[in-house]
Design a protein around this motif. Structure first.
Motif, short mmCIF file in Angstrom:
data_model
loop_
_atom_site.label_atom_id
_atom_site.label_comp_id
_atom_site.label_asym_id
_atom_site.label_seq_id
_atom_site.Cartn_x
_atom_site.Cartn_y
_atom_site.Cartn_z
N LEU A 84 1.38 28.77 -22.22
CA LEU A 84 2.40 29.36 -21.96
C LEU A 84 3.31 29.80 -23.07
CD1 LEU A 84 2.97 27.41 -18.38
CD2 LEU A 84 2.43 30.05 -18.92
N HIS A 85 3.38 28.90 -23.95
CA HIS A 85 4.12 28.75 -25.04
C HIS A 85 3.98 29.89 -25.90
CE1 HIS A 85 7.07 25.44 -24.76
NE2 HIS A 85 6.16 24.40 -25.09
N GLY A 86 2.62 30.06 -25.98
CA GLY A 86 1.96 31.13 -26.99
C GLY A 86 2.01 32.66 -26.23
N SER A 87 2.39 32.72 -24.99
CA SER A 87 2.34 33.93 -24.29
C SER A 87 3.70 34.59 -24.00
CB SER A 87 1.76 33.85 -23.13
OG SER A 87 0.35 33.34 -23.22
N PRO A 88 4.46 35.47 -25.07
CA PRO A 88 5.65 35.97 -24.95
C PRO A 88 5.94 36.92 -23.91
CG PRO A 88 4.57 36.99 -26.82
CD PRO A 88 3.61 35.77 -26.26
N ALA A 89 5.01 37.39 -23.05
CA ALA A 89 5.52 38.18 -21.90
C ALA A 89 5.37 37.51 -20.48
CB ALA A 89 4.22 39.23 -21.76
N ILE A 90 5.14 36.28 -20.55
CA ILE A 90 5.26 35.43 -19.39
C ILE A 90 6.12 34.66 -19.38
CG2 ILE A 90 3.90 33.38 -18.14
CD1 ILE A 90 1.22 34.44 -19.59
N THR A 91 7.03 34.84 -18.06
CA THR A 91 8.34 33.80 -17.83
C THR A 91 8.21 33.82 -16.35
OG1 THR A 91 10.56 33.48 -18.49
CG2 THR A 91 9.76 35.76 -17.95
N GLY A 92 8.71 32.83 -15.91
CA GLY A 92 9.22 32.23 -14.42
C GLY A 92 7.85 32.26 -13.53
N GLN A 93 6.66 31.66 -14.18
CA GLN A 93 5.49 31.48 -13.82
C GLN A 93 5.20 29.91 -13.70
OE1 GLN A 93 3.63 34.06 -12.22
NE2 GLN A 93 5.68 34.95 -12.81
N VAL A 94 4.32 29.47 -12.64
CA VAL A 94 3.94 28.17 -12.51
C VAL A 94 2.47 28.16 -12.35
CG1 VAL A 94 4.04 26.02 -11.09
CG2 VAL A 94 6.07 27.44 -11.17
N LEU A 95 1.94 27.60 -13.38
CA LEU A 95 0.39 27.40 -13.44
C LEU A 95 -0.14 26.24 -12.70
CD1 LEU A 95 -0.42 28.56 -17.17
CD2 LEU A 95 -0.62 29.66 -15.18
N ASP A 96 -0.92 26.34 -11.71
CA ASP A 96 -1.55 25.10 -11.27
C ASP A 96 -2.92 24.58 -11.97
OD1 ASP A 96 0.09 24.58 -8.71
OD2 ASP A 96 -0.66 26.60 -8.36
N ILE A 97 -2.87 23.27 -12.32
CA ILE A 97 -4.15 22.58 -12.97
C ILE A 97 -4.68 21.60 -12.02
CG2 ILE A 97 -4.92 21.45 -15.02
CD1 ILE A 97 -3.57 24.09 -15.77
N THR A 98 -6.15 22.01 -11.90
CA THR A 98 -6.78 21.22 -10.85
C THR A 98 -7.68 20.17 -11.52
OG1 THR A 98 -8.33 22.75 -10.56
CG2 THR A 98 -6.59 22.68 -8.67
#
Length: 98
Positions: A84-98
């Protein structure tokens, strides 16, 4: 809180208001890790806050979150935060980790 080079990692813990935590954050990229121990209501509040606060801060800060499950390993969480830190086009997202 950990940060560096405009990147900030926050953890939503028990007893901490995740909305206030995000509003107080500064940096080019903010990623909040939603601790599953905070409970269902607080986790839902944190998830709902991310897109709204990301929209408010869009001119200067990207806001995202990682929501690990109870058995997610720390390496997977760290990779998701780095992504997420390295993805400048992504904002406002929640990544689920299982």
């Amino acid at each position: 809180m950990t940060g560096g080079t405009g990147r900030l990692r926050l953890t939503a813990n028990v007893g901490i208001d995740p909305v206030e935590l995000l509003h107080a954050a500064t940096g080019a990229s903010v990623v909040m890790v939603i601790d599953p121990a905070i409970g269902a209501t607080a986790a839902a509040m944190a998830r709902a806050a991310v897109p709204a606060i990301a929209l408010e801060c869009a001119r200067h800060t990207r806001i995202n979150a990682v929501a690990p499950g109870n058995h997610a390993d720390s390496a997977a969480i760290d990779r998701a935060v780095a992504f997420l830190h390295g993805s400048p086009a992504i904002t406002g997202q929640v990544l689920d980790i299982t």
